[in-house]
Design an enzyme around this catalytic site. Sequence first.
Site, PDB file in Angstrom:
ATOM      1  N   LYS A 131       0.861  -1.065   0.216  1.00 30.45           N
ATOM      2  CA  LYS A 131       0.126   0.000   0.338  1.00 30.45           C
ATOM      3  C   LYS A 131       0.578   1.078   0.282  1.00 30.45           C
ATOM      4  O   LYS A 131       0.436   1.930  -0.010  1.00 30.45           O
ATOM      5  CB  LYS A 131      -0.993   0.049   1.012  1.00 30.45           C
ATOM      6  CG  LYS A 131      -1.938  -0.902   0.827  1.00 30.45           C
ATOM      7  CD  LYS A 131      -3.559  -0.430   0.995  1.00 30.45           C
ATOM      8  CE  LYS A 131      -4.296  -1.896   1.103  1.00 30.45           C
ATOM      9  NZ  LYS A 131      -4.157  -2.863   1.198  1.00 30.45           N
ATOM     10  N   GLU A 176     -10.205   6.715   2.900  1.00 32.17           N
ATOM     11  CA  GLU A 176     -11.026   5.620   3.960  1.00 32.17           C
ATOM     12  C   GLU A 176     -10.922   4.557   4.120  1.00 32.17           C
ATOM     13  O   GLU A 176      -9.140   4.348   3.568  1.00 32.17           O
ATOM     14  CB  GLU A 176     -12.306   5.148   3.675  1.00 32.17           C
ATOM     15  CG  GLU A 176     -12.267   4.664   2.019  1.00 32.17           C
ATOM     16  CD  GLU A 176     -11.119   4.479   0.992  1.00 32.17           C
ATOM     17  OE1 GLU A 176     -10.544   3.837   0.354  1.00 32.17           O
ATOM     18  OE2 GLU A 176     -11.582   5.796   0.436  1.00 32.17           O
ATOM     19  N   SER A 183       1.999 -10.160  -0.791  1.00 30.18           N
ATOM     20  CA  SER A 183       1.818  -8.406  -0.602  1.00 30.18           C
ATOM     21  C   SER A 183       1.714  -7.478   0.496  1.00 30.18           C
ATOM     22  O   SER A 183       1.966  -6.633   0.722  1.00 30.18           O
ATOM     23  CB  SER A 183       0.270  -8.142  -1.125  1.00 30.18           C
ATOM     24  OG  SER A 183      -0.982  -9.266  -0.197  1.00 30.18           O
TER      25      SER A 183
HETATM   26  C1  LIG Z   1      -4.968  -3.915   1.107  1.00 30.52           C
HETATM   27  C2  LIG Z   1      -4.858  -5.210   0.678  1.00 30.52           C
HETATM   28  C3  LIG Z   1      -4.943  -6.488  -0.245  1.00 30.52           C
HETATM   29  C4  LIG Z   1      -6.088  -6.415  -0.728  1.00 30.52           C
HETATM   30  O1  LIG Z   1      -6.339  -4.169  -1.735  1.00 30.52           O
HETATM   31  P1  LIG Z   1      -5.937  -4.815  -3.428  1.00 30.52           P
HETATM   32  O2  LIG Z   1      -5.784  -3.872  -4.012  1.00 30.52           O
HETATM   33  O3  LIG Z   1      -6.254  -5.857  -4.324  1.00 30.52           O
HETATM   34  O4  LIG Z   1      -4.151  -5.142  -3.721  1.00 30.52           O
HETATM   35  C5  LIG Z   1      -3.946  -6.907  -0.196  1.00 30.52           C
HETATM   36  N1  LIG Z   1      -2.838  -7.876   0.610  1.00 30.52           N
HETATM   37  C6  LIG Z   1      -2.781  -7.194   1.500  1.00 30.52           C
HETATM   38  C7  LIG Z   1      -1.476  -7.316   2.439  1.00 30.52           C
HETATM   39  C8  LIG Z   1      -3.855  -6.229   2.161  1.00 30.52           C
HETATM   40  O5  LIG Z   1      -2.462  -5.207   2.542  1.00 30.52           O
END
Ligand SMILES: *Cc1c(COP(=O)(O)O)cnc(C)c1O
Length: 400
Positions: free
Chosen positions: A94, A116, A383
Amino acid sequence: MAQRSRKTPNNKGRFGNYGGRYVPETVVYALDELEECFHTIRTEKKFKSELRDFQTSYIGRPTPLYYAERFSEHLGGVSIYFKREDLNHTGAHKINNTVGQILLARHMGKRRIIAETGAGQHGLATATVCARFGMECVVYMGAEDIKRQAPNVDKMRLLGAEVIPVTSGSQTLKDATSEALRDWVTNVRSTFYIIGSVVGPHPYPMIVREFQSVIGKETKRQCKQLWGGLPNSIVACVGGGSNAIGIFNAFKNDSSVELIGVEAAGLGLRSGKHAATLTQGKPGVLHGSYSYLMYDKNGQVILPHSVSAGLDYPGVGPEHSYLHDIGRVEYESVTDRQALRAFKIVSQLEGIIPALETAHALAYLIKARNRFHRNQRVVVCFSGRGDKDMGIIKEQEEMS
Ligand SMILES: *Cc1c(COP(=O)(O)O)cnc(C)c1O
């Protein structure tokens, strides 16, 4: 045969039929201003080097491409690589986007930031960059989510953000987003709205893609260094879809590379309690954009469910809807139970605790292990890290 995707979005902000702007007139002006500034700045040398410096010294990029040897063995010999977005500052992808957008806000002379958040991860990444740049920060969050995600709320407040509880509707992300839009309509001259995924009205899906596309660019370079070629497949979880778009973007025109997005099937696709928007939804308008969406026969948006708060969103970014329809990306889903199992397996085999969102992508590899062969290479967009999910894991264990 997957189609080669055209250059998107078009000048109306459309990915095929999807995307666009479904917002009040006052906001149209602000979106035009944002789009113009983004186009001017993105190619400027000064902006590019500023962004690169923050990516290196603040976020910690480039993130490694890690060969997951024991997980690969567990799956029968396919080679699995993790693109380690969990190693970024604040523990997920993020921050790639919030750093980019706050630099844009600064260039536009805006001093007040709103955002948000559902799980609190985007709120945290926003509060972090606002602290760094000395900007006022207001985060809208559903009252229900504030209860579920207390540690992130504490961190945001420590960083100096004002967290405003939203008590309308289901008191979750969907309602927090509506409230943030309302604030923006009222304070549009002074305020920059940092959107956290490839969603919302044009130009946000394009801007967020740009700032997240560093993931795929680095991955491509690292694949070349490691084995001199491309991966066979790339797998990423899809909530709003920003980490997936971020890693897919550099490979969209490499037709030999299979792209797989994994949605949250929650308690099962037939239970009605899931967040598998592309697998089960239909096109509609939510939060300023036309895209796949989950709604009932009366047109009411269905409350999604996932054990992972970051995937718990009833919509999905418009570019994913387009990539789905043209067949360039394949969308699959895994259940809460499958994700929780993958969470444990990968923690214990690799010594890396994945976010529950990431665990969905990992769970798909386990579920579909027979489709991947010994001589293939698969990159997973890792992610985020799972420390934030320990409370949920404990709860689940007590329940079972
Ligand atoms: C917010 C988040 C996601 C999902 O958001 P995307 O916009 O689909 O990437 C996925 N993995 C993590 C670790 C997150 O914090």
